[in-house]
Design a protein around this motif. Structure first.
Motif, PDB file in Angstrom:
ATOM      1  N   HIS A  30      -9.086   1.742 -16.804  1.00 57.97           N
ATOM      2  CA  HIS A  30      -7.894   2.525 -17.114  1.00 57.97           C
ATOM      3  C   HIS A  30      -8.054   3.973 -16.667  1.00 57.97           C
ATOM      4  CE1 HIS A  30      -4.201   3.518 -19.203  1.00 57.97           C
ATOM      5  NE2 HIS A  30      -4.798   4.612 -19.637  1.00 57.97           N
ATOM      6  N   TRP A  31      -9.235   4.544 -16.874  1.00 57.40           N
ATOM      7  CA  TRP A  31      -9.462   5.959 -16.534  1.00 57.40           C
ATOM      8  C   TRP A  31      -9.916   6.147 -15.094  1.00 57.40           C
ATOM      9  CZ3 TRP A  31      -6.906   8.703 -19.652  1.00 57.40           C
ATOM     10  CH2 TRP A  31      -6.860   8.423 -21.014  1.00 57.40           C
TER      11      TRP A  31
ATOM     12  N   LEU B 250     -14.850 -13.438 -16.032  1.00 58.31           N
ATOM     13  CA  LEU B 250     -15.553 -12.427 -15.221  1.00 58.31           C
ATOM     14  C   LEU B 250     -15.105 -12.454 -13.756  1.00 58.31           C
ATOM     15  CD1 LEU B 250     -19.267 -12.582 -16.487  1.00 58.31           C
ATOM     16  CD2 LEU B 250     -17.679 -10.682 -16.729  1.00 58.31           C
ATOM     17  N   TYR B 251     -14.808 -13.645 -13.246  1.00 59.46           N
ATOM     18  CA  TYR B 251     -14.465 -13.786 -11.819  1.00 59.46           C
ATOM     19  C   TYR B 251     -13.285 -12.895 -11.400  1.00 59.46           C
ATOM     20  CZ  TYR B 251     -12.463 -16.042  -7.695  1.00 59.46           C
ATOM     21  OH  TYR B 251     -11.880 -16.275  -6.461  1.00 59.46           O
ATOM     22  N   PRO B 252     -12.116 -12.974 -12.076  1.00 59.48           N
ATOM     23  CA  PRO B 252     -11.027 -12.059 -11.654  1.00 59.48           C
ATOM     24  C   PRO B 252     -11.339 -10.596 -11.938  1.00 59.48           C
ATOM     25  CG  PRO B 252     -10.349 -13.338 -13.569  1.00 59.48           C
ATOM     26  CD  PRO B 252     -11.647 -13.895 -13.129  1.00 59.48           C
ATOM     27  N   LEU B 253     -12.055 -10.314 -13.041  1.00 62.71           N
ATOM     28  CA  LEU B 253     -12.352  -8.913 -13.361  1.00 62.71           C
ATOM     29  C   LEU B 253     -13.227  -8.287 -12.275  1.00 62.71           C
ATOM     30  CD1 LEU B 253     -13.158  -8.945 -17.216  1.00 62.71           C
ATOM     31  CD2 LEU B 253     -10.980  -8.599 -16.075  1.00 62.71           C
ATOM     32  N   ILE B 254     -14.154  -9.057 -11.744  1.00 61.68           N
ATOM     33  CA  ILE B 254     -15.090  -8.516 -10.738  1.00 61.68           C
ATOM     34  C   ILE B 254     -14.490  -8.582  -9.330  1.00 61.68           C
ATOM     35  CG2 ILE B 254     -17.291  -8.945  -9.568  1.00 61.68           C
ATOM     36  CD1 ILE B 254     -18.407  -9.806 -12.313  1.00 61.68           C
TER      37      ILE B 254
ATOM     38  N   ALA C 258      -3.147 -14.888  -5.328  1.00 68.69           N
ATOM     39  CA  ALA C 258      -2.428 -13.755  -5.956  1.00 68.69           C
ATOM     40  C   ALA C 258      -3.176 -12.448  -5.782  1.00 68.69           C
ATOM     41  CB  ALA C 258      -2.212 -14.048  -7.434  1.00 68.69           C
ATOM     42  N   SER C 259      -4.493 -12.532  -5.624  1.00 72.24           N
ATOM     43  CA  SER C 259      -5.281 -11.296  -5.505  1.00 72.24           C
ATOM     44  C   SER C 259      -4.971 -10.556  -4.199  1.00 72.24           C
ATOM     45  CB  SER C 259      -6.772 -11.604  -5.597  1.00 72.24           C
ATOM     46  OG  SER C 259      -7.206 -12.238  -4.427  1.00 72.24           O
TER      47      SER C 259
ATOM     48  N   ARG D  58      -1.861  -5.284 -11.567  1.00 72.14           N
ATOM     49  CA  ARG D  58      -2.856  -6.233 -11.045  1.00 72.14           C
ATOM     50  C   ARG D  58      -3.555  -7.074 -12.126  1.00 72.14           C
ATOM     51  NH1 ARG D  58      -3.182  -6.461  -5.990  1.00 72.14           N
ATOM     52  NH2 ARG D  58      -5.103  -7.657  -5.981  1.00 72.14           N
ATOM     53  N   PRO D  59      -3.732  -6.542 -13.356  1.00 78.36           N
ATOM     54  CA  PRO D  59      -4.321  -7.421 -14.378  1.00 78.36           C
ATOM     55  C   PRO D  59      -3.506  -8.689 -14.661  1.00 78.36           C
ATOM     56  CG  PRO D  59      -4.566  -5.145 -15.045  1.00 78.36           C
ATOM     57  CD  PRO D  59      -3.693  -5.139 -13.821  1.00 78.36           C
TER      58      PRO D  59
END
Lengths: 191, 98
Positions: A24-25, A180-184, B24-25, B34-35
């Motif tokens: 976010h920051w 974790l996969y989409p976050l990374i 989608a990415s 994007r989230p």
């Protein structure tokens, strides 16, 4: 086992919260970091882990029908896929990351205005994948233990509780990776 | 339908959701939107918990523990996100006003 998994959800919770807070920051820096990750290896690893979870669950259904031999075959398959995941993650991907100076240290490769955000991203990346990898290692030990006991004919259609319990843990580790996969790899990719 | 076939169908669904998430990415979404890419991941978790972890077949206590874990995770992430999502930064003038 479900109580333990509930505590595990809360164990990984702060890690996901750290991602929300840090991104976010530092959105641009975080996305600059994410664009340096190895998307193909991450995607292949996701397929490997989901398939491993499927094969183990098939093993559970076989022992429900009393087929111990097929349980062993499925456990060996799931175990080998788990090993492939760890090799790709730590043997290939981490090695590339270290070679490209992406470990968050003084020789960090990303410079410029987004350096701090990218540094934070790679702290999350290395911490998240290391903690997940530790869970994978524990899972491999547990699946190995099931193979050992199944070879001694300790499981049957009437008793297979340890097989189901280890299956829950193995699928949970899979679920953590699915987050974790989409976050990374994905969220910062096309930004 | 046999359980093996049911599991194979679930695996196919997981791979399809993964493909959607992967595709989608590459969409040109706004950084803050994007989230949303996490939606297929949430569906994948639902598929794994219902099929591989047999959440539907298990006893009530099992579903209770799962729901409790999920609830506390939502509280943790919800309360933890409140600060960064709602804080307004007021920039202080740093030049000398004298």
């Amino acid at each position: 086992m479900w109580l333990f998994l509930a505590t595990e959800m809360l164990f990984f919770g702060p890690l996901f919260l750290a991602w929300i807070y840090s991104r976010h920051w530092n959105q641009q820096g975080f996305d600059a970091g994410a664009q340096q990750t190895e998307l193909i290896i991450g995607t292949v690893n996701t397929i490997v882990l989901v398939t491993s979870s499927l094969i183990y669950t098939l093993g559970v259904s076989f022992i429900e029908a009393g087929d111990s031999r097929k349980l062993i075959q499925c456990c060996v398959g799931a175990w080998l896929l788990g090993l492939v995941f760890l090799w790709l993650k730590f043997g290939v991907e981490w090695r590339h990351d270290f070679e490209r100076h992406l470990f968050p240290a003084s020789d960090f490769a990303i410079d410029g205005p987004h350096r701090d955000g990218a540094l934070l991203f790679f702290v999350f990346y290395f911490l998240g994948t290391a903690v997940h990898g530790l869970h994978m290692i524990v899972g491999l030990i547990l699946v190995g233990w099931i193979i050992f006991r199944a070879r001694r004919k300790e499981f049957s259609a009437g008793f297979y509780t340890p097989v189901s319990v280890v299956g829950l843990y193995w699928s949970f580790v899979d679920m953590v990776w699915i987050v974790l996969y989409p976050l990374i790899y994905l969220i910062g990719r096309g930004a | 339908m046999t359980r093996s076939r049911h599991l194979l169908l679930a695996w196919g669904l997981l791979i399809a959701l993964l493909a959607i998430e992967f595709g989608a990415s590459f969409l040109a979404l706004d950084r803050t939107a994007r989230p949303l890419i996490l939606i297929p991941a949430a569906l994948m978790i639902a598929v794994v918990s219902v099929t591989f972890m047999e959440l539907r077949r298990g006893p009530e206590a099992m579903r209770l523990f799962f729901a409790a874990g999920l609830l506390w995770l939502c509280i943790l992430l919800g309360l933890g996100s409140l600060d960064p999502m709602t804080r307004i930064n007021y920039y202080v003038l740093t030049t000398n006003l004298k």
